[in-house]
Design a protein around this motif. Structure first.
Motif, PDB file in Angstrom:
ATOM      1  N   VAL A  44       0.840  -1.204   0.000  1.00 20.08           N
ATOM      2  CA  VAL A  44       0.000   0.000   0.000  1.00 20.08           C
ATOM      3  C   VAL A  44       0.872   1.249   0.000  1.00 20.08           C
ATOM      4  O   VAL A  44       0.612   2.210  -0.746  1.00 20.08           O
ATOM      5  N   ILE A  45       1.911   1.266   0.816  1.00 19.58           N
ATOM      6  CA  ILE A  45       2.801   2.426   0.890  1.00 19.58           C
ATOM      7  C   ILE A  45       3.546   2.623  -0.421  1.00 19.58           C
ATOM      8  O   ILE A  45       3.712   3.752  -0.903  1.00 19.58           O
ATOM      9  N   ARG A  46       4.010   1.531  -1.020  1.00 24.20           N
ATOM     10  CA  ARG A  46       4.713   1.650  -2.305  1.00 24.20           C
ATOM     11  C   ARG A  46       3.792   2.236  -3.369  1.00 24.20           C
ATOM     12  O   ARG A  46       4.201   3.093  -4.155  1.00 24.20           O
ATOM     13  N   GLN A  47       2.551   1.778  -3.406  1.00 25.06           N
ATOM     14  CA  GLN A  47       1.602   2.285  -4.394  1.00 25.06           C
ATOM     15  C   GLN A  47       1.286   3.755  -4.174  1.00 25.06           C
ATOM     16  O   GLN A  47       1.162   4.532  -5.128  1.00 25.06           O
ATOM     17  N   ARG A  48       1.176   4.148  -2.927  1.00 27.95           N
ATOM     18  CA  ARG A  48       0.726   5.501  -2.585  1.00 27.95           C
ATOM     19  C   ARG A  48       1.850   6.519  -2.556  1.00 27.95           C
ATOM     20  O   ARG A  48       1.691   7.666  -3.015  1.00 27.95           O
ATOM     21  N   ASP A  49       3.007   6.125  -2.013  1.00 27.07           N
ATOM     22  CA  ASP A  49       4.040   7.105  -1.663  1.00 27.07           C
ATOM     23  C   ASP A  49       5.349   6.975  -2.432  1.00 27.07           C
ATOM     24  O   ASP A  49       6.218   7.838  -2.293  1.00 27.07           O
ATOM     25  N   MET A  50       5.529   5.908  -3.224  1.00 30.00           N
ATOM     26  CA  MET A  50       6.819   5.655  -3.853  1.00 30.00           C
ATOM     27  C   MET A  50       6.684   5.446  -5.351  1.00 30.00           C
ATOM     28  O   MET A  50       5.663   4.980  -5.847  1.00 30.00           O
ATOM     29  N   GLY A  51       7.753   5.805  -6.056  1.00 27.71           N
ATOM     30  CA  GLY A  51       7.875   5.491  -7.474  1.00 27.71           C
ATOM     31  C   GLY A  51       9.209   4.808  -7.704  1.00 27.71           C
ATOM     32  O   GLY A  51      10.160   5.019  -6.936  1.00 27.71           O
ATOM     33  N   PHE A  52       9.298   3.992  -8.765  1.00 33.49           N
ATOM     34  CA  PHE A  52      10.502   3.205  -9.008  1.00 33.49           C
ATOM     35  C   PHE A  52      10.886   3.268 -10.489  1.00 33.49           C
ATOM     36  O   PHE A  52      10.037   3.130 -11.369  1.00 33.49           O
ATOM     37  N   VAL A  53      12.193   3.461 -10.735  1.00 26.90           N
ATOM     38  CA  VAL A  53      12.744   3.399 -12.092  1.00 26.90           C
ATOM     39  C   VAL A  53      13.977   2.508 -12.033  1.00 26.90           C
ATOM     40  O   VAL A  53      14.873   2.739 -11.217  1.00 26.90           O
ATOM     41  N   PHE A  54      14.018   1.492 -12.910  1.00 21.58           N
ATOM     42  CA  PHE A  54      15.112   0.534 -12.886  1.00 21.58           C
ATOM     43  C   PHE A  54      15.875   0.555 -14.211  1.00 21.58           C
ATOM     44  O   PHE A  54      15.363   0.996 -15.242  1.00 21.58           O
ATOM     45  N   GLN A  55      17.084   0.042 -14.175  1.00 25.50           N
ATOM     46  CA  GLN A  55      17.938   0.014 -15.355  1.00 25.50           C
ATOM     47  C   GLN A  55      17.297  -0.778 -16.488  1.00 25.50           C
ATOM     48  O   GLN A  55      17.410  -0.410 -17.658  1.00 25.50           O
ATOM     49  N   SER A  56      16.633  -1.869 -16.156  1.00 27.93           N
ATOM     50  CA  SER A  56      16.069  -2.751 -17.182  1.00 27.93           C
ATOM     51  C   SER A  56      14.589  -2.476 -17.461  1.00 27.93           C
ATOM     52  O   SER A  56      13.879  -3.339 -17.986  1.00 27.93           O
ATOM     53  N   PHE A  57      14.123  -1.278 -17.105  1.00 22.55           N
ATOM     54  CA  PHE A  57      12.800  -0.759 -17.458  1.00 22.55           C
ATOM     55  C   PHE A  57      11.649  -1.437 -16.706  1.00 22.55           C
ATOM     56  O   PHE A  57      10.792  -0.752 -16.160  1.00 22.55           O
ATOM     57  N   HIS A  58      11.566  -2.781 -16.728  1.00 25.26           N
ATOM     58  CA  HIS A  58      10.505  -3.519 -16.033  1.00 25.26           C
ATOM     59  C   HIS A  58       9.106  -3.108 -16.475  1.00 25.26           C
ATOM     60  O   HIS A  58       8.185  -3.008 -15.652  1.00 25.26           O
ATOM     61  N   LEU A  59       8.937  -2.854 -17.773  1.00 24.99           N
ATOM     62  CA  LEU A  59       7.596  -2.610 -18.291  1.00 24.99           C
ATOM     63  C   LEU A  59       6.879  -3.946 -18.484  1.00 24.99           C
ATOM     64  O   LEU A  59       7.502  -4.970 -18.747  1.00 24.99           O
ATOM     65  N   LEU A  60       5.556  -3.926 -18.361  1.00 30.70           N
ATOM     66  CA  LEU A  60       4.769  -5.135 -18.580  1.00 30.70           C
ATOM     67  C   LEU A  60       4.600  -5.333 -20.087  1.00 30.70           C
ATOM     68  O   LEU A  60       4.044  -4.464 -20.769  1.00 30.70           O
ATOM     69  N   PRO A  61       5.087  -6.448 -20.632  1.00 35.11           N
ATOM     70  CA  PRO A  61       5.198  -6.598 -22.088  1.00 35.11           C
ATOM     71  C   PRO A  61       3.873  -6.639 -22.830  1.00 35.11           C
ATOM     72  O   PRO A  61       3.825  -6.330 -24.030  1.00 35.11           O
ATOM     73  N   THR A  62       2.788  -7.021 -22.163  1.00 33.28           N
ATOM     74  CA  THR A  62       1.488  -7.129 -22.841  1.00 33.28           C
ATOM     75  C   THR A  62       0.653  -5.861 -22.728  1.00 33.28           C
ATOM     76  O   THR A  62      -0.464  -5.810 -23.250  1.00 33.28           O
TER      77      THR A  62
END
Length: 241
Positions: free
Chosen positions: A102-120
């Motif tokens: 819940v805290i990650r969804q509400r209060d945090m954002g994340f950017v990673f080297q390998s993008f981690h986009l959902l392919p579909t």
């Protein structure tokens, strides 16, 4: 897990007070070990760190110095063996995974080297994903960010149809769509050429300025470090003074 070290916390508060800003994230006496075969390796050793609201902090150090492990602890993606991570007045390392989600969804954002986009999912759907998970859909916000990152003509494209720079711009927009208090980025330009790296980093800084999020970035990029409000250097699991 241990309770917050009051002496160390006071030092962090004094450091924060000296900058004239409010401490958003405060970590005290963090330790983390990993087991490799029969060996126990100490990765993070008695680390104290703070991040002020709206501050841009870069964490640097040689490979194996503990940078990414520390970022994972600060972002509550992993638990320390001992020590405390406080986000405002909430001790993250005392929470279970559901509460942390819940805290990650509400209060945090994340950017990673390998993008981690959902392919579909399309560009628009990837950016909207944090809002959808939190059941707070906001089509206008998603459209605003798509335009801000220059992907208006790619909103319906899948990640496989994007260049590396376009994928990372999508990831940056996704990290900021929920207007988080703090964004964590682990080598966000590491897979990009110099032109795309500069574009993505400037975009992240511009959007962070608009949102008001604090930004914590692990990087080897000295040029990026020059843009930071503060640079923290790690060596052998410790922060150098």
């Amino acid at each position: 897990m241990t309770s917050l070290d009051l002496t160390t916390a006071s030092e962090a508060e004094l450091n924060s007070a000296s900058t004239g800003n409010e401490a958003l994230l405060t970590a005290s006496q963090l330790n983390k070990t990993v087991h490799v075969g029969e060996q126990t390796l100490s990765i993070i050793k008695d680390v104290d760190i703070y991040v002020n609201a709206g501050e841009f902090v870069v964490i640097m150090g040689k490979s194996g110095s503990g940078k990414s492990t520390l970022l994972g602890l600060l972002a509550a993606l992993d638990y320390p063996d001992s020590g405390t991570v406080m986000l405002v007045d909430q001790a993250l390392n005392t929470l279970d995974e559901d509460a942390l989600a819940v805290i990650r969804q509400r209060d945090m954002g994340f950017v990673f080297q390998s993008f981690h986009l959902l392919p579909t999912l399309t560009v628009a759907e990837n950016i909207a994903f944090p809002l959808d998970i939190a059941r707070r859909p906001d089509k206008l916000r998603v459209t605003e960010l798509i335009e801000a990152v220059g992907l208006g003509d790619r909103r319906n494209s899948l990640p496989s149809q994007l260049s590396g720079g376009e994928q990372q711009r999508t990831a940056v927009a996704r990290a900021l769509v929920s207007r988080p208090k703090i964004v964590f980025a682990d080598e966000p330009t590491g897979n990009l050429d110099e032109q795309n790296a500069n574009q993505v980093m400037q975009l992240l800084l511009d959007l962070r300025e608009q949102v008001g999020s604090a930004l914590v970035v692990v990087t080897h990029d000295a040029t990026l470090a020059k843009m930071a409000d503060r640079v923290i250097t790690m060596h052998d699991g410790r922060i150098l003074d």
